[in-house]
Design a protein around this motif. Structure first.
Motif, mmCIF file in Angstrom:
data_model
loop_
_atom_site.group_PDB
_atom_site.id
_atom_site.type_symbol
_atom_site.label_atom_id
_atom_site.label_comp_id
_atom_site.label_asym_id
_atom_site.label_seq_id
_atom_site.Cartn_x
_atom_site.Cartn_y
_atom_site.Cartn_z
ATOM 1 N N THR A 2 0.515 -1.099 -0.285
ATOM 2 C CA THR A 2 0.259 0.216 0.352
ATOM 3 C C THR A 2 0.879 1.408 0.129
ATOM 4 O O THR A 2 2.015 1.408 0.210
ATOM 5 C CB THR A 2 -1.386 -0.181 1.604
ATOM 6 O OG1 THR A 2 0.018 0.007 2.426
ATOM 7 C CG2 THR A 2 -1.708 -0.990 1.171
ATOM 8 N N GLU A 3 0.718 1.899 -0.371
ATOM 9 C CA GLU A 3 1.068 3.796 -0.711
ATOM 10 C C GLU A 3 1.044 4.583 0.654
ATOM 11 O O GLU A 3 0.183 3.767 1.770
ATOM 12 C CB GLU A 3 0.036 3.998 -2.416
ATOM 13 C CG GLU A 3 1.181 3.644 -3.002
ATOM 14 C CD GLU A 3 -0.393 4.406 -3.934
ATOM 15 O OE1 GLU A 3 -0.385 6.057 -3.506
ATOM 16 O OE2 GLU A 3 0.571 4.939 -5.079
ATOM 17 N N CYS A 4 2.206 4.969 1.241
ATOM 18 C CA CYS A 4 1.691 6.495 1.902
ATOM 19 C C CYS A 4 -0.038 7.073 2.108
ATOM 20 O O CYS A 4 -0.523 7.408 1.705
ATOM 21 C CB CYS A 4 2.640 7.337 1.927
ATOM 22 S SG CYS A 4 2.824 8.174 3.941
ATOM 23 N N SER A 5 -0.341 7.127 3.653
ATOM 24 C CA SER A 5 -1.604 7.542 3.752
ATOM 25 C C SER A 5 -1.988 9.241 3.861
ATOM 26 O O SER A 5 -2.743 9.373 3.881
ATOM 27 C CB SER A 5 -2.050 7.396 5.688
ATOM 28 O OG SER A 5 -1.606 7.938 6.208
ATOM 29 N N VAL A 6 -0.533 9.227 3.484
ATOM 30 C CA VAL A 6 -0.441 11.277 3.526
ATOM 31 C C VAL A 6 -0.718 11.083 2.334
ATOM 32 O O VAL A 6 -0.316 11.126 0.878
ATOM 33 C CB VAL A 6 1.137 11.554 3.770
ATOM 34 C CG1 VAL A 6 1.409 13.201 3.620
ATOM 35 C CG2 VAL A 6 1.440 11.343 5.671
ATOM 36 N N PRO A 7 -1.482 12.222 1.902
ATOM 37 C CA PRO A 7 -1.902 13.548 0.519
ATOM 38 C C PRO A 7 -1.126 13.513 -0.201
ATOM 39 O O PRO A 7 0.084 14.102 0.069
ATOM 40 C CB PRO A 7 -2.930 14.078 0.894
ATOM 41 C CG PRO A 7 -3.545 13.889 2.654
ATOM 42 C CD PRO A 7 -2.206 13.273 3.465
ATOM 43 N N GLY A 8 -1.813 13.412 -1.316
ATOM 44 C CA GLY A 8 0.538 13.163 -2.427
ATOM 45 C C GLY A 8 2.191 12.565 -3.019
ATOM 46 O O GLY A 8 2.085 12.523 -3.292
ATOM 47 N N CYS A 9 1.731 11.765 -1.264
ATOM 48 C CA CYS A 9 2.838 10.907 -1.357
ATOM 49 C C CYS A 9 2.061 9.527 -2.231
ATOM 50 O O CYS A 9 1.615 8.620 -1.124
ATOM 51 C CB CYS A 9 3.047 9.922 0.532
ATOM 52 S SG CYS A 9 4.447 9.793 0.299
ATOM 53 N N THR A 17 0.959 3.749 8.823
ATOM 54 C CA THR A 17 0.124 3.463 7.079
ATOM 55 C C THR A 17 1.352 4.798 6.887
ATOM 56 O O THR A 17 0.603 5.855 5.960
ATOM 57 C CB THR A 17 -1.708 4.077 7.188
ATOM 58 O OG1 THR A 17 -1.306 5.355 7.821
ATOM 59 C CG2 THR A 17 -1.925 2.945 8.010
ATOM 60 N N TRP A 18 2.680 5.315 7.059
ATOM 61 C CA TRP A 18 3.411 6.439 6.538
ATOM 62 C C TRP A 18 4.953 5.653 5.535
ATOM 63 O O TRP A 18 4.469 4.390 6.655
ATOM 64 C CB TRP A 18 3.518 7.207 7.529
ATOM 65 C CG TRP A 18 2.673 8.180 8.263
ATOM 66 C CD1 TRP A 18 1.489 8.350 7.879
ATOM 67 C CD2 TRP A 18 2.538 7.944 9.292
ATOM 68 N NE1 TRP A 18 0.808 8.921 8.544
ATOM 69 C CE2 TRP A 18 1.068 8.888 10.025
ATOM 70 C CE3 TRP A 18 3.163 7.413 10.835
ATOM 71 C CZ2 TRP A 18 1.060 8.866 11.138
ATOM 72 C CZ3 TRP A 18 2.695 8.192 11.552
ATOM 73 C CH2 TRP A 18 1.325 8.126 12.382
ATOM 74 N N CYS A 19 4.701 5.867 4.541
ATOM 75 C CA CYS A 19 6.446 5.513 4.556
ATOM 76 C C CYS A 19 7.375 6.347 5.415
ATOM 77 O O CYS A 19 7.341 6.904 6.195
ATOM 78 C CB CYS A 19 6.391 6.917 2.520
ATOM 79 S SG CYS A 19 6.751 8.420 3.087
ATOM 80 N N ALA A 20 8.186 5.870 4.781
ATOM 81 C CA ALA A 20 9.566 5.547 5.750
ATOM 82 C C ALA A 20 9.818 7.226 6.155
ATOM 83 O O ALA A 20 10.357 7.632 7.497
ATOM 84 C CB ALA A 20 10.802 5.116 5.121
ATOM 85 N N SER A 21 10.037 8.416 5.461
ATOM 86 C CA SER A 21 10.306 9.790 5.229
ATOM 87 C C SER A 21 9.194 10.186 6.887
ATOM 88 O O SER A 21 9.232 11.620 7.158
ATOM 89 C CB SER A 21 10.175 10.027 4.274
ATOM 90 O OG SER A 21 11.363 9.978 3.035
ATOM 91 N N HIS A 22 7.828 10.055 6.291
ATOM 92 C CA HIS A 22 6.554 10.435 7.147
ATOM 93 C C HIS A 22 7.153 9.327 8.929
ATOM 94 O O HIS A 22 6.195 10.976 9.243
ATOM 95 C CB HIS A 22 4.804 10.308 6.611
ATOM 96 C CG HIS A 22 4.670 11.334 4.931
ATOM 97 N ND1 HIS A 22 4.962 11.017 3.891
ATOM 98 C CD2 HIS A 22 5.474 12.659 4.906
ATOM 99 C CE1 HIS A 22 4.951 11.683 3.312
ATOM 100 N NE2 HIS A 22 5.133 12.949 3.757
ATOM 101 N N TYR A 23 7.498 8.774 7.876
ATOM 102 C CA TYR A 23 7.070 8.134 9.716
ATOM 103 C C TYR A 23 8.660 8.955 10.159
ATOM 104 O O TYR A 23 7.890 8.628 11.474
ATOM 105 C CB TYR A 23 7.535 6.916 10.329
ATOM 106 C CG TYR A 23 7.577 5.562 11.244
ATOM 107 C CD1 TYR A 23 6.884 6.189 11.807
ATOM 108 C CD2 TYR A 23 8.725 5.424 11.812
ATOM 109 C CE1 TYR A 23 6.528 5.194 12.663
ATOM 110 C CE2 TYR A 23 9.072 4.493 13.060
ATOM 111 C CZ TYR A 23 7.680 4.861 13.242
ATOM 112 O OH TYR A 23 7.647 3.892 14.988
#
Length: 136
Positions: A2-9, A17-23
């Motif tokens: 699945t993709e990161c849950s942050v809009p636009g990412c 539910t986030w990518c490594a950068s947002h986490y």
């Protein structure tokens, strides 16, 4: 995956539910969005409460700011990183007596509800921790 849950990412989700950068951003700053103000300068009470998920008086008030690897919340106060639950106690209850530490009666390390925090000796805090572990 699945993709990161942050809009636009569009990066793949790694933790929560986030990518490594947002986490990593959430761990460091308590917020996954780069364009939101991260701190309120000047008023420590407002700075503290902006990072608290304030619920009912008997419920835990989770710290939604930066969380240390130990599970405790942290807040920057005049260029010094302090434990959020200690700052919350000092602001909302009063000074922590010398020689005492703060026990989380709820056993939730990132809780900052002053009704869940009690100043005790380190020995008492350790005894309570051991009692909670043996009861579980």
């Amino acid at each position: 995956m699945t993709e990161c849950s942050v809009p636009g990412c569009v990066n793949p989700a790694a933790k929560r539910t986030w990518c490594a950068s947002h986490y990593r951003r959430w761990q460091r700053h308590g917020d996954v969005q780069p364009n939101t103000p991260l701190r309120i300068v000047g008023d420590l009470h407002a700075q503290l409460m902006a990072k608290v998920d304030r619920r009912g008086p008997d419920e835990c008030w989770p710290w939604i700011g930066a969380i240390m690897p130990t599970g405790y919340g942290s807040i920057r106060v005049r260029k010094t990183v302090r434990l959020a639950h200690r700052v919350a106690y000092e602001l909302l209850v009063g000074p922590i007596p010398d020689g005492l530490t703060i026990d989380h009666l709820c056993s939730v390390r990132h809780c900052v509800n002053p009704h869940h925090l009690e100043p005790v000796t380190r020995a008492e805090n350790n005894r309570r921790r051991d009692d909670r572990r043996s009861a579980a």
